[in-house]
Scaffold this active site. Structure first.
Site, short mmCIF file in Angstrom:
data_model
loop_
_atom_site.label_atom_id
_atom_site.label_comp_id
_atom_site.label_asym_id
_atom_site.label_seq_id
_atom_site.Cartn_x
_atom_site.Cartn_y
_atom_site.Cartn_z
N PRO A 88 0.90 -1.21 -0.01
CA PRO A 88 0.11 -0.01 0.00
C PRO A 88 1.06 1.40 0.18
CG PRO A 88 -0.54 -1.36 1.85
CD PRO A 88 0.62 -2.01 1.21
N GLU A 115 2.98 -8.50 8.15
CA GLU A 115 2.79 -7.26 8.65
C GLU A 115 3.72 -6.53 7.64
OE1 GLU A 115 1.01 -5.30 10.71
OE2 GLU A 115 0.21 -7.33 10.83
N ARG A 153 -3.02 -7.25 -21.28
CA ARG A 153 -4.08 -6.90 -22.37
C ARG A 153 -3.54 -5.80 -23.09
NH1 ARG A 153 -9.20 -6.22 -20.99
NH2 ARG A 153 -9.65 -4.34 -22.25
N ASP A 167 -9.68 1.20 -24.40
CA ASP A 167 -10.15 0.91 -23.10
C ASP A 167 -10.23 2.22 -22.53
OD1 ASP A 167 -10.23 -1.71 -22.99
OD2 ASP A 167 -8.20 -1.88 -22.07
#
Ligand code: ADE
Length: 224
Positions: A88, A115, A153, A167
Site C-alpha cells: 500500500p 505485517e 491486455r 479501453d
C-alpha cells in the site's frame, strides 16, 4: 513478457492462468508466468520465512534471506528483470504506469504477507514499489494479478485486435457507452446515431460521450 512471482500462495495464480484473457496469452506464448514458493528458500525444517518484529508489536515480518536467495536464483535466468514489491506504500497504479511497465521484457513481483517485509529488502533489492489503491488487502497476490491482467491486455496479440487501445483511461478518458441487440428494451432505445451506419458520425458521438462521461464521473482525470 515474462512474469516471475515470489509468493507463499502460488495456487492463487490459477485464477488468471487457467482461464480468460491471460490464460489465452500464455497458450499463445505471449506471456509466461512462473511462481516461486518462498518457503523453498527457507533455511529451517519448518519452512518458516517470517519472524517477530524487532521493537515488538503485532504480526510477523518476512525475512531478508529467503527473499534475497530467491531473487538471486531468478536473476540467474533473468538478470534484467524489474523487481516490483506490491504494497500500500507504493506508487499508485494507473493506466500510465501500466503503459510504462508493458514495454518491459521481464517483471518479478514480490508478494508480501503478514505485517510486511524487512525494510532492508525494500532499501536494497527491489526496483519499484506499487500499490493498487489506498486500501489494504491481505497480501500482494491479488495486486500482482491485477497488474498482470492490466499489462497483459496491452501486449500485442493478446486481445486479437487492438481493442485495448479503446479501453477507459487510454488518453485519460473513460470509455464511451456500449449497446447491443435488441434495439429497444423495456422502452429504452439504442441512440439513433449508432444505427446510422455513418462511421465518422459514430466516432464523433463516441468521443463526445467519452468526454461527457469523464466530466461527470471522473473530472479529476481531465486535470491531469
Ligand atoms: N498489499 C496490501 N495492500 C496492498 C495494496 N493496496 N496494493 C498493493 N499491495 C498490497
Amino acid at each position: 513478457m515474462q512474469f516471475n512471482i515470489i509468493t507463499l500462495f502460488p495456487n492463487m495464480f490459477s485464477a488468471i492462468s487457467d482461464e480468460g484473457v491471460i490464460a489465452r496469452a500464455i497458450k499463445k506464448s505471449i506471456i509466461s508466468i512462473k511462481t516461486w514458493q518462498l518457503r523453498d528458500f527457507s533455511d529451517n525444517q519448518y519452512k518458516n520465512v517470517d519472524d517477530k518484529p524487532y521493537g515488538g508489536g503485532a504480526g510477523m515480518v518476512m525475512q531478508v534471506k529467503p527473499i534475497r536467495d530467491c531473487l538471486s536464483e531468478i536473476k540467474q535466468d533473468s538478470p534484467n528483470t524489474k523487481v516490483i514489491y506490491l504494497s500500500p506504500q507504493g506508487r499508485k497504479l494507473n493506466q500510465q504506469l501500466v503503459e510504462e511497465l508493458s514495454v518491459l521484457d521481464s517483471i518479478t513481483f514480490l508478494c508480501g504477507r503478514y505485517e510486511g517485509i524487512d525494510e532492508r529488502v525494500i532499501e536494497n533489492d527491489i526496483d519499484m514499489e506499487v500499490s493498487i489503491g489506498d486500501y489494504v488487502i491481505s497480501g500482494g497476490e491479488l495486486a500482482a494479478m491485477v497488474l498482470i491482467d492490466a499489462i497483459g491486455r496491452r501486449l500485442s496479440g493478446v486481445l486479437g485486435n487492438e481493442s485495448s487501445l479503446k479501453d477507459s483511461f487510454v488518453n485519460n478518458l473513460l470509455d464511451h457507452p456500449h449497446y447491443t441487440r435488441p434495439e429497444v428494451v423495456d422502452g429504452q432505445r439504442v441512440p439513433e446515431v449508432l444505427l446510422s451506419g455513418h462511421q465518422a458520425k459514430i466516432d464523433d458521438w463516441r468521443q463526445a460521450q467519452s468526454i461527457e462521461k469523464t466530466k461527470l464521473k471522473r473530472p479529476d482525470l481531465l486535470d491531469d
